[in-house]
Design a protein around this motif. Structure first.
Motif, PDB file in Angstrom:
ATOM      1  N   SER A  17      21.887  60.388   3.455  1.00 36.97           N
ATOM      2  CA  SER A  17      23.158  59.986   4.052  1.00 36.97           C
ATOM      3  C   SER A  17      24.082  61.176   4.241  1.00 36.97           C
ATOM      4  CB  SER A  17      23.868  58.961   3.147  1.00 36.97           C
ATOM      5  OG  SER A  17      23.095  57.785   2.972  1.00 36.97           O
ATOM      6  N   GLN A  81      29.888  57.089   8.799  1.00 41.64           N
ATOM      7  CA  GLN A  81      28.986  57.052   7.662  1.00 41.64           C
ATOM      8  C   GLN A  81      27.581  56.818   8.187  1.00 41.64           C
ATOM      9  OE1 GLN A  81      29.569  57.491   4.285  1.00 41.64           O
ATOM     10  NE2 GLN A  81      27.334  57.429   4.123  1.00 41.64           N
ATOM     11  N   ASN A  83      23.686  56.420   7.206  1.00 44.34           N
ATOM     12  CA  ASN A  83      22.711  56.132   6.155  1.00 44.34           C
ATOM     13  C   ASN A  83      21.316  56.033   6.760  1.00 44.34           C
ATOM     14  OD1 ASN A  83      24.869  55.918   4.303  1.00 44.34           O
ATOM     15  ND2 ASN A  83      25.080  53.724   4.701  1.00 44.34           N
TER      16      ASN A  83
END
Length: 115
Positions: A17, A81, A83
């Motif tokens: 991540s 973000q 991931n």
């Protein structure tokens, strides 16, 4: 005029991540939507995600379920973000915002995902 400065790129292994940040300055009162694009070597720049000032979001199919865009209006900052990163996510990521008929871009931040 709007200035956009990205940060947070780097090298990560597949499955890992990263979180990108983009800080806006200048005529920020005019900003509504903000988003992210990316460009891999030899490819055209492609749209990744967008968020409106009200918080509505939309994602490219290739990142849906893995990436999350958010923003802090008080800090004039948008985040991405990322991931479950894949090698095909390797690219330069650019922050973007359209204001008064013009498109503004950040300088880009490199994301490299190793297999």
């Amino acid at each position: 005029q709007v200035q956009l400065v990205e940060s947070g790129g780097g090298l990560v292994q597949a499955g890992g991540s990263l979180r990108l940040s983009c800080a806006a300055s200048g005529s920020i009162f005019s900003i509504n939507a903000m988003g992210w694009y990316r460009q891999a070597p030899g490819n055209q720049r492609e749209w990744v995600a967008v968020i409106t000032i009200g918080g509505s979001t939309n994602y490219a199919d290739s990142v849906k379920g893995r990436f999350t865009i958010s923003r802090d209006n008080a800090k004039n900052t948008v985040y991405l973000q990322m991931n479950s990163l894949k090698p095909e996510d390797t690219a330069v990521y650019y922050c973007w915002t359209p204001v008064a008929g013009r498109q503004y871009w950040g300088q880009g931040t490199q994301v490299t995902v190793s297999s």
